[in-house]
Scaffold this motif. Structure first.
Motif, mmCIF file in Angstrom:
data_model
loop_
_atom_site.group_PDB
_atom_site.id
_atom_site.type_symbol
_atom_site.label_atom_id
_atom_site.label_comp_id
_atom_site.label_asym_id
_atom_site.label_seq_id
_atom_site.Cartn_x
_atom_site.Cartn_y
_atom_site.Cartn_z
ATOM 1 N N GLY A 109 3.346 -12.192 1.585
ATOM 2 C CA GLY A 109 2.668 -11.513 2.686
ATOM 3 C C GLY A 109 3.074 -12.074 4.022
ATOM 4 O O GLY A 109 3.085 -13.302 4.222
ATOM 5 N N TYR B 131 1.014 -4.820 6.342
ATOM 6 C CA TYR B 131 0.644 -3.932 5.233
ATOM 7 C C TYR B 131 1.721 -3.926 4.150
ATOM 8 O O TYR B 131 1.435 -4.161 2.964
ATOM 9 C CB TYR B 131 0.459 -2.500 5.743
ATOM 10 C CG TYR B 131 -0.897 -2.169 6.295
ATOM 11 C CD1 TYR B 131 -2.047 -2.258 5.511
ATOM 12 C CD2 TYR B 131 -1.045 -1.721 7.609
ATOM 13 C CE1 TYR B 131 -3.298 -1.931 6.009
ATOM 14 C CE2 TYR B 131 -2.284 -1.392 8.126
ATOM 15 C CZ TYR B 131 -3.420 -1.500 7.325
ATOM 16 O OH TYR B 131 -4.651 -1.176 7.822
ATOM 17 N N ARG C 151 2.431 -6.982 1.827
ATOM 18 C CA ARG C 151 1.386 -7.223 0.834
ATOM 19 C C ARG C 151 1.332 -6.129 -0.227
ATOM 20 O O ARG C 151 1.307 -6.405 -1.429
ATOM 21 C CB ARG C 151 0.023 -7.354 1.528
ATOM 22 C CG ARG C 151 -0.144 -8.673 2.261
ATOM 23 C CD ARG C 151 -1.196 -8.602 3.351
ATOM 24 N NE ARG C 151 -1.450 -9.913 3.941
ATOM 25 C CZ ARG C 151 -0.616 -10.524 4.783
ATOM 26 N NH1 ARG C 151 0.516 -9.932 5.144
ATOM 27 N NH2 ARG C 151 -0.921 -11.718 5.273
ATOM 28 N N LEU C 152 1.319 -4.889 0.219
ATOM 29 C CA LEU C 152 1.141 -3.792 -0.733
ATOM 30 C C LEU C 152 2.379 -3.586 -1.603
ATOM 31 O O LEU C 152 2.259 -3.407 -2.825
ATOM 32 C CB LEU C 152 0.807 -2.502 0.016
ATOM 33 C CG LEU C 152 -0.423 -2.539 0.923
ATOM 34 C CD1 LEU C 152 -0.725 -1.156 1.477
ATOM 35 C CD2 LEU C 152 -1.633 -3.083 0.183
ATOM 36 N N THR D 121 2.792 -6.443 -4.199
ATOM 37 C CA THR D 121 1.768 -6.337 -5.245
ATOM 38 C C THR D 121 2.102 -5.204 -6.205
ATOM 39 O O THR D 121 1.995 -5.355 -7.429
ATOM 40 C CB THR D 121 0.391 -6.121 -4.605
ATOM 41 O OG1 THR D 121 0.082 -7.241 -3.767
ATOM 42 C CG2 THR D 121 -0.690 -5.978 -5.664
ATOM 43 N N SER E 277 -5.502 -12.583 -1.741
ATOM 44 C CA SER E 277 -6.315 -11.699 -0.921
ATOM 45 C C SER E 277 -6.790 -12.548 0.251
ATOM 46 O O SER E 277 -6.132 -13.529 0.614
ATOM 47 C CB SER E 277 -7.470 -11.110 -1.731
ATOM 48 O OG SER E 277 -8.255 -10.250 -0.926
ATOM 49 N N TRP F 147 -4.970 -4.289 -0.139
ATOM 50 C CA TRP F 147 -4.246 -5.303 -0.911
ATOM 51 C C TRP F 147 -4.860 -5.452 -2.299
ATOM 52 O O TRP F 147 -4.161 -5.437 -3.321
ATOM 53 C CB TRP F 147 -4.332 -6.599 -0.140
ATOM 54 C CG TRP F 147 -3.321 -7.651 -0.427
ATOM 55 C CD1 TRP F 147 -2.270 -7.604 -1.290
ATOM 56 C CD2 TRP F 147 -3.267 -8.932 0.214
ATOM 57 N NE1 TRP F 147 -1.573 -8.782 -1.244
ATOM 58 C CE2 TRP F 147 -2.158 -9.608 -0.332
ATOM 59 C CE3 TRP F 147 -4.042 -9.560 1.168
ATOM 60 C CZ2 TRP F 147 -1.819 -10.903 0.064
ATOM 61 C CZ3 TRP F 147 -3.703 -10.839 1.567
ATOM 62 C CH2 TRP F 147 -2.598 -11.501 1.019
#
Length: 313
Positions: free
Chosen positions: A71, A87, A90-91, A94, A115, A147
């Motif tokens: 992140g 954004y 992280r997204l 994941t 998180s 997230w």
């Protein structure tokens, strides 16, 4: 318990801390990152872009656990490009891990995904726990919610999932928060901020590593607050920090001055002004015992380490 631990996005301060901690206990460490971390004595590096599937996905086969730390830092101005980068870093990382776990023949039994404890509202009246905490509003909260939601998008019946709602992790080393804050404290600039009533949630580096191990080895899932059990107001937090360094006074700062300083440093005042009164209810109920539950003892020990390294944090 030991085996192969995958540290995705593990080239930074927390990844290096976890690699040292688990390697000392006989684990095999694999760091997935864009660039080769240095030093790398405790782990093996495998390249990944944090976006799409690749050869790195084979490392998940038969792994004992996956911890995702990827992140972009939030210590920046929230302009359009930085918000997009926060954004996507992280997204996408994941989701990439979720796809790789879904497609693995022998998926890891546990996946811990980073998180943030800033998911909760600005709280000055009640501590925020996993069960009774109230979700806040704004950009950083939306990031945290999306997230965590990304981690649950895939059907992964063989993999237990944990969202690490982590507070500020204090430890000595390159890239850690103390690399910046120690200098401010030693120069006398760490007086109460905007009155000092906002709560600070924190955790010692060792307890962060121990909590990760505890969550790998115990049957817990869902959101977990990873923070010390004794958060405290900013004024008391900084008083103990100054005392550990032997600095008698600190210059206080107003909210307006903090906003101007954040603008000059290309950061956001929210990082200092929001009250984060977060407590680790689920960890405590599961029997986790903190080595450093109180800030005064934690910061004294960390300053001793910093002094031993010639104040290089």
């Amino acid at each position: 318990m030991s085996g192969r631990l995958i540290l995705a996005g593990g080239s930074g301060f927390l990844g290096r801390a976890l690699a040292r901690y688990f390697a000392a206990q006989g684990w095999e460490l694999v760091i997935l990152s864009r660039s080769r971390p240095e030093p790398l004595s405790a782990a093996r590096w495998v390249s990944w872009d944090g976006l799409r599937q690749g050869a790195w996905a084979a490392e998940l086969e038969g792994a004992a656990a996956v911890v995702n730390l990827a992140g972009r830092t939030v210590n920046c101005r929230y302009d359009a490009q930085n918000m997009l980068d926060i954004y996507t870093s992280r997204l996408y990382s994941t989701r990439a891990l979720g796809h790789a776990i879904r497609d693995a023949r022998r998926p890891p039994p546990v996946w811990l995904n980073s998180s943030t404890g800033t998911l909760y509202r600005d709280a000055r009246d009640l501590p925020q726990t996993e069960g009774a905490g109230e979700i806040g509003t704004g950009f950083s909260v939306d990031v945290g919610q999306r997230w965590e939601a990304a981690m649950w998008e895939e059907d992964l019946p063989e993999t237990r999932r944990v969202a690490l709602r982590t507070a500020l992790v204090y430890g000595v080393g390159k890239g850690g928060v103390m690399q910046t804050t120690d200098a401010v404290v030693r120069l006398g600039g760490a007086g109460a901020m905007a009155g000092g009533g906002q709560y600070v949630s924190w955790i010692h580096e060792l307890d962060f590593c121990r909590a990760v191990q505890f969550l790998i080895e115990h049957d817990l899932s869902g959101p977990i607050n990873v923070c010390a059990p004794q958060p405290l107001p900013n004024r008391d937090f900084l008083r103990a920090y100054r005392a550990a360094w032997g600095v008698p006074v600190g210059i206080p700062s107003t909210a307006g001055l903090i906003r101007l300083g954040a603008l000059a440093l290309h950061s956001e005042a929210e990082l200092l002004l929001k009250s984060r009164w977060v407590t680790p209810q689920r960890l405590l109920e599961a029997g986790f015992a903190f080595e450093y539950p109180a800030w005064d003892g934690a910061i004294r020990q960390l300053v001793e380490v910093a002094r031993a390294h010639g104040h290089r944090t």
